[in-house]
Design a protein around this motif. Structure first.
Motif, PDB file in Angstrom:
ATOM      1  N   GLN A   1       1.094  -1.349  -0.117  1.00  0.00           N
ATOM      2  CA  GLN A   1      -0.038  -0.049  -0.046  1.00  0.00           C
ATOM      3  C   GLN A   1       0.823   1.190  -0.078  1.00  0.00           C
ATOM      4  O   GLN A   1       1.900   1.319   0.666  1.00  0.00           O
ATOM      5  CB  GLN A   1      -0.807   0.039   1.274  1.00  0.00           C
TER       6      GLN A   1
ATOM      7  N   TRP B   1       3.312   5.363   6.560  1.00  0.00           N
ATOM      8  CA  TRP B   1       2.649   4.177   6.943  1.00  0.00           C
ATOM      9  C   TRP B   1       2.123   3.875   8.515  1.00  0.00           C
ATOM     10  O   TRP B   1       1.520   2.999   8.942  1.00  0.00           O
ATOM     11  CB  TRP B   1       3.784   2.761   6.845  1.00  0.00           C
TER      12      TRP B   1
ATOM     13  N   SER C   1      -4.556   1.263   7.786  1.00  0.00           N
ATOM     14  CA  SER C   1      -4.220   0.373   6.706  1.00  0.00           C
ATOM     15  C   SER C   1      -5.643   0.532   5.738  1.00  0.00           C
ATOM     16  O   SER C   1      -6.602   0.639   6.252  1.00  0.00           O
ATOM     17  CB  SER C   1      -4.150  -1.031   7.179  1.00  0.00           C
ATOM     18  N   ASP C   2      -5.217   0.590   4.541  1.00  0.00           N
ATOM     19  CA  ASP C   2      -6.460   0.494   3.594  1.00  0.00           C
ATOM     20  C   ASP C   2      -6.259  -0.855   2.605  1.00  0.00           C
ATOM     21  O   ASP C   2      -5.745  -0.787   1.439  1.00  0.00           O
ATOM     22  CB  ASP C   2      -6.413   1.804   2.733  1.00  0.00           C
ATOM     23  N   PRO C   3      -6.731  -2.065   2.885  1.00  0.00           N
ATOM     24  CA  PRO C   3      -6.645  -3.189   2.210  1.00  0.00           C
ATOM     25  C   PRO C   3      -7.280  -3.084   0.800  1.00  0.00           C
ATOM     26  O   PRO C   3      -7.035  -3.737   0.097  1.00  0.00           O
ATOM     27  CB  PRO C   3      -7.214  -4.181   2.794  1.00  0.00           C
TER      28      PRO C   3
ATOM     29  N   CYS D   1       8.411  -0.526   6.395  1.00  0.00           N
ATOM     30  CA  CYS D   1       6.976  -0.452   6.062  1.00  0.00           C
ATOM     31  C   CYS D   1       6.285  -1.879   6.829  1.00  0.00           C
ATOM     32  O   CYS D   1       6.771  -2.873   7.048  1.00  0.00           O
ATOM     33  CB  CYS D   1       6.840  -0.868   4.649  1.00  0.00           C
TER      34      CYS D   1
ATOM     35  N   ASP E   1       2.217  -5.894   7.331  1.00  0.00           N
ATOM     36  CA  ASP E   1       0.585  -6.116   6.975  1.00  0.00           C
ATOM     37  C   ASP E   1      -0.003  -5.238   5.839  1.00  0.00           C
ATOM     38  O   ASP E   1      -0.927  -5.292   5.452  1.00  0.00           O
ATOM     39  CB  ASP E   1      -0.316  -6.054   8.137  1.00  0.00           C
ATOM     40  N   ARG E   2       0.690  -4.204   5.490  1.00  0.00           N
ATOM     41  CA  ARG E   2       0.499  -3.393   4.228  1.00  0.00           C
ATOM     42  C   ARG E   2       0.870  -4.062   2.903  1.00  0.00           C
ATOM     43  O   ARG E   2       0.659  -3.324   1.904  1.00  0.00           O
ATOM     44  CB  ARG E   2       1.352  -2.105   4.360  1.00  0.00           C
TER      45      ARG E   2
ATOM     46  N   TYR F   1       0.584  -6.247  -0.248  1.00  0.00           N
ATOM     47  CA  TYR F   1      -0.534  -6.982  -1.024  1.00  0.00           C
ATOM     48  C   TYR F   1       0.123  -8.468  -1.433  1.00  0.00           C
ATOM     49  O   TYR F   1      -0.630  -9.530  -1.302  1.00  0.00           O
ATOM     50  CB  TYR F   1      -0.822  -6.044  -2.309  1.00  0.00           C
TER      51      TYR F   1
END
Length: 162
Positions: free
Chosen positions: A68, A76, A80-82, A136, A139-140, A142
């Motif tokens: 992300q 960061w 969070s923006d999944p 980072c 969990d950010r 992808y």
């Protein structure tokens, strides 16, 4: 229907079910990402299409990952923006949890990458990455780039992304 024909039908149905399951699993685990920008030049070019394994455990130094994009104000540290609505970065992992923190990374200078964090860097010298944003959160991430499927401009390039 004979017993042999019944077994053949059952085997065909089982094979079709297994194939459908494999396709579904591939759709859940694999994705394509198109490179926008030049932060990974010369390794990747604008327009390259990458095959990505949506998996966090394979992020180790040397691998190229999709993460992300950090928020312009909070980096960061923000939420969070999944969904990826804020955009994505394609970067190389240079250090993972427990590895020495490179001197060019801002922060408290603890010496080791904290658990659950990655140090990222674009291959282009003017890339925005951990030089500006620090480590980072893993969990950010992808996923991990497996290979380049198609190069920018439509040329095919089914080879592993370095």
């Amino acid at each position: 229907m004979s017993q042999a024909a019944g077994r053949a039908v059952a085997a065909s149905a089982l094979a079709a079910g297994a194939a459908a399951g494999a396709v579904l699993a591939a759709r859940l685990l694999l994705s394509t990402v198109t490179v926008r920008g030049g932060s990974m030049t010369p390794t990747l070019d604008h327009g390259d299409v990458l095959l990505v394994l949506r998996h966090r455990r394979r992020a180790r130094p040397g691998r190229i990952v999709v993460v992300q994009r950090p928020d312009r104000r909070t980096g960061w540290d923000g939420p969070s923006d999944p969904s990826g609505a804020g955009g994505w970065y394609v970067k190389r992992v240079v250090a993972a949890a427990g590895d020495p923190v490179p001197a060019w990374v801002p922060g408290d200078g603890t010496g080791r990458v904290p658990p659950g964090m990655l140090v990222l860097r674009g291959d282009h010298p003017r890339s925005e990455d951990s030089k500006q944003w620090g480590p980072c959160p893993a969990d950010r991430m992808y996923g991990v780039v497996l290979m380049r499927l198609r190069g920018g401009g439509g040329r095919t390039a089914a080879r592993p992304a370095r």
